[in-house]
Design a protein around this motif. Sequence first.
Motif, mmCIF file in Angstrom:
data_model
loop_
_atom_site.group_PDB
_atom_site.id
_atom_site.type_symbol
_atom_site.label_atom_id
_atom_site.label_comp_id
_atom_site.label_asym_id
_atom_site.label_seq_id
_atom_site.Cartn_x
_atom_site.Cartn_y
_atom_site.Cartn_z
ATOM 1 N N ASP A 287 0.184 4.099 1.701
ATOM 2 C CA ASP A 287 0.194 2.976 0.686
ATOM 3 C C ASP A 287 -0.531 1.935 0.888
ATOM 4 O O ASP A 287 -0.321 0.847 0.098
ATOM 5 C CB ASP A 287 1.766 2.620 0.556
ATOM 6 C CG ASP A 287 2.846 3.633 0.033
ATOM 7 O OD1 ASP A 287 2.430 4.676 -0.801
ATOM 8 O OD2 ASP A 287 4.036 3.708 0.541
ATOM 9 N N ASP A 288 -1.568 1.854 1.694
ATOM 10 C CA ASP A 288 -2.171 0.610 1.951
ATOM 11 C C ASP A 288 -3.188 0.593 0.792
ATOM 12 O O ASP A 288 -3.795 1.640 0.457
ATOM 13 C CB ASP A 288 -3.060 0.893 3.356
ATOM 14 C CG ASP A 288 -2.134 0.881 4.520
ATOM 15 O OD1 ASP A 288 -0.976 0.342 4.486
ATOM 16 O OD2 ASP A 288 -2.630 1.255 5.565
ATOM 17 N N VAL A 289 -3.297 -0.776 0.507
ATOM 18 C CA VAL A 289 -4.161 -1.069 -0.835
ATOM 19 C C VAL A 289 -5.601 -1.581 -0.087
ATOM 20 O O VAL A 289 -5.733 -2.262 0.693
ATOM 21 C CB VAL A 289 -3.723 -2.264 -1.613
ATOM 22 C CG1 VAL A 289 -4.840 -2.500 -2.473
ATOM 23 C CG2 VAL A 289 -2.432 -1.801 -2.181
ATOM 24 N N ALA A 290 -6.713 -0.732 -0.326
ATOM 25 C CA ALA A 290 -8.189 -0.674 -0.082
ATOM 26 C C ALA A 290 -8.473 -2.255 -0.500
ATOM 27 O O ALA A 290 -8.393 -2.495 -1.718
ATOM 28 C CB ALA A 290 -9.048 0.267 -0.272
ATOM 29 N N SER A 291 -9.286 -2.905 0.285
ATOM 30 C CA SER A 291 -9.844 -3.976 -0.250
ATOM 31 C C SER A 291 -11.096 -4.017 -1.114
ATOM 32 O O SER A 291 -11.827 -2.857 -0.675
ATOM 33 C CB SER A 291 -10.291 -4.655 1.271
ATOM 34 O OG SER A 291 -11.172 -4.099 1.749
ATOM 35 N N THR A 292 -11.255 -4.570 -1.998
ATOM 36 C CA THR A 292 -12.238 -4.544 -2.896
ATOM 37 C C THR A 292 -12.863 -5.771 -3.166
ATOM 38 O O THR A 292 -12.697 -6.828 -2.855
ATOM 39 C CB THR A 292 -11.802 -4.105 -4.351
ATOM 40 O OG1 THR A 292 -10.816 -4.975 -5.073
ATOM 41 C CG2 THR A 292 -11.074 -2.608 -4.005
ATOM 42 N N VAL A 293 -14.104 -5.698 -3.929
ATOM 43 C CA VAL A 293 -14.769 -6.941 -4.068
ATOM 44 C C VAL A 293 -15.740 -6.609 -5.550
ATOM 45 O O VAL A 293 -15.724 -5.415 -6.151
ATOM 46 C CB VAL A 293 -16.291 -7.153 -3.167
ATOM 47 C CG1 VAL A 293 -16.879 -5.881 -3.128
ATOM 48 C CG2 VAL A 293 -16.827 -8.402 -3.428
ATOM 49 N N THR A 294 -15.697 -7.699 -6.313
ATOM 50 C CA THR A 294 -16.335 -7.606 -7.818
ATOM 51 C C THR A 294 -17.637 -7.432 -7.773
ATOM 52 O O THR A 294 -18.296 -7.771 -6.864
ATOM 53 C CB THR A 294 -15.569 -8.805 -8.695
ATOM 54 O OG1 THR A 294 -16.366 -9.694 -8.129
ATOM 55 C CG2 THR A 294 -14.334 -8.807 -8.554
#
Length: 694
Positions: A494-501
């Motif tokens: 359930d880990d949310v992957a880190s993102t960038v805009t």
Amino acid sequence: MPDAIDAPVTLAGIARIAGVGRAAVSNWRRRHDSFPTPVGGTDASPQFSLADIEQWLHAHGKIERIRLRERLWPHYEVLGDRAVMGAALAEAGRRLLAADGVDQAVPVQSSLPEEAAQVVDETVEVARHEGGRETFDFLLSRWLEVHVRQVSTTPIPLGRLMVDIALAVRGDGAGGRSTRTVVLDPACGVGGLLLAADEGMREHGAEANSAALALLGTDVDPVLAALAAARLGFAGACRGGVVAEIRAGDSLRADPQDAEQADIVVCNPPFNARDWGHEELATDPRWVYGLPPRTEPELAWIEHALARLASGGVAVLLLPPAVASRRAGRRIRSALLRTGVLRGVVALPAGAAQPHSVSLQLWILQAPSTVGGAVSGDGLLLLDAATSRGVSRRAQSIDWPRLSGRVLDAVHAHSWSGEHRTGAEEHLPEGCVIIPVMDLLDEQTDLTPARHVPETAMEAQAKLHESWGRLDGLLDEVRSYSRSLAAIALSAGDDVASTVTVSDLDRARALKLWQGQTLPGELLHRDALPDDAVPVVSVPDLILGVWPGSWLAAAEVKEGFSAGSLTVAEPGDVIVAGVERAYRVWVQEDTPIVLGPQLYALRPDPEILDPWFLAGCLRAPANARQAGSHTSSSARIDVRKLQVLQLSLAEQRAYGAAFKELLALEEAFRSVTAVGEDLVRGLGDGLAGGKLRR
């Protein structure tokens, strides 16, 4: 030519000299430390000393020696400018012809730069050893090869076909023959069609015309006119009875050949030349069939050809397919049909001539006879000689003997004199019909052969067979992609992957972001895409599924890009459509494209971002929903708010490979759907027509 004179030569030039591919030369350069070092050019296009290259090739057993004409060509390349190179070659041709006692007027530039004059002297010297015509033809072919995008030529077999059609029609319906045959090409280029006419008349011999032959040509480019004059001078130098007169001038605005009526006109006029003189020629007496609209220059050339024909003369013009159907030209097409001067339209396979991406057409026209006052006939001859229905975007390999035979069989089967031939319909080749004129005079007056030629049972069966084969291949592709993608295991965590805009990536200079701009409507072309055009993509095109729906000339794109008024995406850029109902993301792979409003180009830094990984992240439907405005049915996507996973470059490439396969699977599914619809439609029509074999 003195051996001491040196010149720079490119990798492509070395390949031509050695008779190998450019890849082989690059391999020599990589493997042999002794390969000469560049003396100029750039890293992408280095230039080498011709003398050093000749010495190296000879020492390594690649060639015995460089022929003088091969040694001469780099000296032309050094001149750089297309017009200067062509003018120098034309002047060399004039001097060589004069030395042989041929008085061939060549409209060449009054003076040449010193470097060009020296090359002319070298050419004359080389021709003393290798022959004047041989040297000229070799250099002309190289010049045309280098400037293929700027100088359009008609393939030799197509030129012969056009001439043979004209001779067949004229021989059937012209009545008595004059003692002198005049052939005119009002847009002659380097004279290819006039040469074809010369050869065709020579082959017909006394049966066609045993008297004098006059070859008249005009071209708006004085360099092309000069080259055509020299070329025809060499062709006719060995025999009498042939007069060739080439003049520089604008045939539509001020025709320098207007004093002469032609028995035959053959022409491959320039396409899409909007600045042809519409306003200043509004009251010209040539427009017997109506004033051609500004957007229909090809119809102006048709009426010009008819105005230059003698009584009963025949014209054959090579035209783009849109001329047969564009709404703006309907009135003139109707007039050409009603008066009987339009005798036939032949659709050629894609690849027959430039632009190679479309199925060009031959229009056959015949001037009214002074005896009857009008041209009579059985109707309009329509022949779909394309190898497949519709327009192909890829050039095909043309079987010219078979194609020419098929077209000429149709021409000979038609009664051009108006006398009814019993059983004529039975002798027409497949894909050919003769339509009564009244059946064509409707709201469209669409003369596209494919719209009127019924599909034969053999063609229908062949199309079905091809579709089944395509379906099998596509299903194999789907299975292959499915096996590969099914092996991918998605994390159950359930880990949310880190993102960038995208905005953050732009600020960090990991990519550059450009937005499409308003397109110059007055410069846009919406017909067949020529070889040197730059495609234009707009949101409406994406919605309609017709992109690229328009194009701009390369020179216009270069000027607009330099001025900052056009956004041009390069291969490797990621393209995003910023409208929800037309949302698409793809990696531009082949050619540059011009972007319209609401389209964006993202150019990733290859050391930081993988383009396929970036495209895969951006095209996720959930990503688009989060970045959408949701304010109307035409909701926009804020591209800067789109999210991209934060991964290392190595991880990105793994994701990028998976994204690329996923996109290929999606495209395969679309193709399966399209082929399936064709199969269902084709089989349904066949069964409904009672064609089930029992």
